[in-house]
Design an enzyme around this catalytic site. Structure first.
Site, mmCIF file in Angstrom:
data_model
loop_
_atom_site.group_PDB
_atom_site.id
_atom_site.type_symbol
_atom_site.label_atom_id
_atom_site.label_comp_id
_atom_site.label_asym_id
_atom_site.label_seq_id
_atom_site.Cartn_x
_atom_site.Cartn_y
_atom_site.Cartn_z
ATOM 1 N N GLY A 46 -7.214 7.490 7.391
ATOM 2 C CA GLY A 46 -8.144 6.985 6.398
ATOM 3 C C GLY A 46 -8.250 5.488 6.262
ATOM 4 O O GLY A 46 -9.304 4.970 5.916
ATOM 5 N N ASP A 104 -3.656 8.965 -4.501
ATOM 6 C CA ASP A 104 -3.885 9.936 -5.567
ATOM 7 C C ASP A 104 -2.547 10.422 -6.120
ATOM 8 O O ASP A 104 -2.024 9.832 -7.041
ATOM 9 C CB ASP A 104 -4.828 11.065 -5.131
#
Length: 175
Positions: A46, A104
């Site tokens: 990512g 997260d």
């Protein structure tokens, strides 16, 4: 609006907005790490777009390395972190800045911090483009946050859904 496999997404942030955040982070990192030996440790897959844009905006010349970890299946975190490509850099007496696309739960960070404990680093700090504070469950400080976002699944700018959507220049939020 875009569709990836069985999911629909709406535009959340334009590439111009993302680039403004990246420039601000690059300026701050350049100031904080001026005259220091720093290694940017990008977390694949990512972070590749973010890290590439970030270093182009920096006024320092850091070393760059990568780790490849996996903790997602589809749109859900599995809670388990698997290391797929490991670190092969000498980090002794260097400042390490972990570069994440999004933080997260913090499970991946916990795994990385644990693996760096015996590397002899001068310091270890965390930089993320996006942060989901409502999902974050760890006591690890995230030192640099580009933007806090809601707990919605996002794709684009390096982030994916089942391997797709990474190449979108904008960030999209799942409907």
């Amino acid at each position: 609006m875009v569709q990836i496999q069985d999911k629909k997404f709406k535009k959340y942030l334009s590439n111009e907005e993302i680039q403004s955040i990246v420039r601000d982070l690059a300026q701050q990192i350049s100031q904080d790490y001026a005259n220091k030996e720093v290694v940017l440790l990008g977390i694949l897959n990512g972070s590749f777009m973010f890290l590439s844009d970030l270093v182009q905006e920096m006024s320092i010349d850091p070393e760059i390395s990568f780790l490849k970890l996996a903790s997602y299946s589809g749109e859900e975190s599995t809670g388990n972190v698997k290391q797929l490509i490991g670190l092969d850099e000498d980090l002794d007496q260097k400042h390490v800045l972990i570069v994440e696309d999004i933080v997260d739960t913090g499970n991946t960070l916990e795994h990385i911090i644990s693996s760096l404990e015996n590397e002899g680093t001068e310091s270890v700090k965390i930089l993320t483009l996006f942060h989901k504070p409502d999902m974050y469950t760890k006591d690890i400080t995230v030192d640099y946050i580009g933007k806090s976002i809601p707990n919605d699944f996002v794709v684009g700018y390096g982030m994916d859904y089942n391997g797709h959507g990474r190449t979108f220049k904008d960030l999209y939020q799942m409907l």
